[in-house]
Design an enzyme around this catalytic site. Structure first.
Site, mmCIF file in Angstrom:
data_model
loop_
_atom_site.group_PDB
_atom_site.id
_atom_site.type_symbol
_atom_site.label_atom_id
_atom_site.label_comp_id
_atom_site.label_asym_id
_atom_site.label_seq_id
_atom_site.Cartn_x
_atom_site.Cartn_y
_atom_site.Cartn_z
ATOM 1 N N GLU A 117 0.826 -1.214 0.000
ATOM 2 C CA GLU A 117 0.000 0.000 0.000
ATOM 3 C C GLU A 117 0.861 1.266 0.000
ATOM 4 O O GLU A 117 0.345 2.357 0.228
ATOM 5 C CB GLU A 117 -0.914 0.011 1.233
ATOM 6 C CG GLU A 117 -1.862 -1.152 1.340
ATOM 7 C CD GLU A 117 -3.012 -1.082 0.338
ATOM 8 O OE1 GLU A 117 -3.125 -0.045 -0.335
ATOM 9 O OE2 GLU A 117 -3.756 -2.064 0.213
ATOM 10 N N HIS A 140 -4.033 1.622 9.026
ATOM 11 C CA HIS A 140 -5.062 0.738 8.474
ATOM 12 C C HIS A 140 -5.044 -0.548 9.278
ATOM 13 O O HIS A 140 -3.992 -1.142 9.499
ATOM 14 C CB HIS A 140 -4.801 0.440 6.991
ATOM 15 C CG HIS A 140 -5.617 -0.733 6.503
ATOM 16 N ND1 HIS A 140 -6.991 -0.774 6.611
ATOM 17 C CD2 HIS A 140 -5.257 -1.921 5.960
ATOM 18 C CE1 HIS A 140 -7.432 -1.929 6.138
ATOM 19 N NE2 HIS A 140 -6.405 -2.651 5.741
ATOM 20 N N HIS A 142 -7.837 -4.051 10.916
ATOM 21 C CA HIS A 142 -9.052 -4.850 10.723
ATOM 22 C C HIS A 142 -9.813 -5.000 12.039
ATOM 23 O O HIS A 142 -9.800 -6.074 12.650
ATOM 24 C CB HIS A 142 -8.684 -6.241 10.183
ATOM 25 C CG HIS A 142 -8.107 -6.241 8.809
ATOM 26 N ND1 HIS A 142 -7.614 -7.374 8.184
ATOM 27 C CD2 HIS A 142 -7.954 -5.230 7.906
ATOM 28 C CE1 HIS A 142 -7.176 -7.068 6.973
ATOM 29 N NE2 HIS A 142 -7.366 -5.770 6.778
ATOM 30 N N HIS A 212 -14.099 -4.867 5.056
ATOM 31 C CA HIS A 212 -12.642 -4.992 5.021
ATOM 32 C C HIS A 212 -11.982 -4.439 6.295
ATOM 33 O O HIS A 212 -11.302 -5.180 6.990
ATOM 34 C CB HIS A 212 -12.098 -4.277 3.774
ATOM 35 C CG HIS A 212 -10.597 -4.282 3.672
ATOM 36 N ND1 HIS A 212 -9.918 -3.936 2.546
ATOM 37 C CD2 HIS A 212 -9.629 -4.587 4.584
ATOM 38 C CE1 HIS A 212 -8.620 -4.039 2.743
ATOM 39 N NE2 HIS A 212 -8.423 -4.434 3.979
#
Ligand SMILES: [Zn+2]
Length: 268
Positions: A117, A140, A142, A212
């Site tokens: 990323e 980022h 989860h 996601h």
């Protein structure tokens, strides 16, 4: 400044927060990535690191010319980053042309590569530098409850999502006053999700990627983590009430308005 010790507090914070991500079950396998745009550093700061040179970004990011960004490595687990933050991350130094870059790393006698990323992170850092002074961190991860929540067939607009999350707890109103941006499911890692995320940053600091995970920007890694944590807690409580078989009463509109007035300077 030539002394890498300037980064030590950052490595301590990185170790702490990546440990939380793992402990909470938000970082299975090698899930998630973190990047932090550095201040008060130069090439000299990393003189004792190994260097990979002559690398080129897919497209130029002029705002990041001569900037340095600490970023997690591809395939590296948060539980590993927590134990050895310096060895499982690297510094990306963008050239004066805004497109060439070098990687500085300390680890293992072999080069580590940044998260896949990287172009998205750098593009976001370019936007943050120009539009949100002080916002130097991207996280980022989860968060399980938020992801489960995003599978709810009614949670498909920002208005519904944020009202549902705010209603669950006063703290969510106070510490996440702008709520979450929402991006409908996209295949992970593609340019569509990157572009949609960059667009959302104009109005939101935390974004829910449907089915996601979460993407947050902050003035520090701790701040980015805290806001996701608060929102995830609300999502979890909502799901618990539903699982117990009742619709949560929730804060009323008047109660939420009162909170927004009394605590208007929090969470900004
Ligand atoms: Zn992910």
């Amino acid at each position: 400044m030539s002394n890498i010790s300037i980064l030590e507090p950052l490595y301590v914070e990185l170790s702490e927060i990546s440990g939380y991500l793992w402990q909470r079950g938000w970082a299975e396998l090698n899930a998630g990535n973190i990047s932090i745009r550095l201040s008060d550093v130069s090439e000299e700061t990393f003189k004792d690191f190994s260097v990979l040179e002559d690398l080129v970004l897919p497209s130029p990011i002029p705002a990041l010319a001569n900037e340095f960004v600490l970023i997690t490595g591809t395939g590296h687990r948060m539980r590993e980053i927590s134990k050895q933050p310096k060895e499982h991350t690297m510094i990306v130094g963008v050239g004066a042309d805004g497109i060439s870059y070098k990687i500085y790393f300390t680890s293992f006698g072999k080069a580590i590569r940044p998260t896949s990323e990287l172009p998205t992170h750098l593009a976001c850092h370019g936007v943050l530098k120009e539009t949100k002074p002080g916002y130097n961190t991207i996280l980022h991860t989860h968060p399980s409850d938020l992801i489960s929540f995003s599978h709810h067939p009614e949670m498909i607009t920002e208005e519904i999502i944020n009202k549902t999350l705010w209603k669950m707890h006063p703290e969510t109103v106070v510490f996440a006053p702008t709520g979450m941006g929402f991006i409908p499911y996209q295949i992970p890692g593609n340019t569509k999700i990157a572009n949609a995320t960059i667009e959302k940053l104009a109005t939101k600091n935390t974004i829910l990627w449907q089915k996601h995970g979460a993407f947050a920007v902050g003035r520090s890694l701790t701040q980015a983590f805290d806001v996701i944590d608060v929102l995830n807690k609300s999502a979890g409580m909502y799901l618990q009430c539903k699982a117990a078989g009742f619709e949560p009463t929730g804060l009323t509109d008047a109660e939420m308005e009162e909170l927004m007035i009394v605590y208007k300077d929090f969470g900004k």
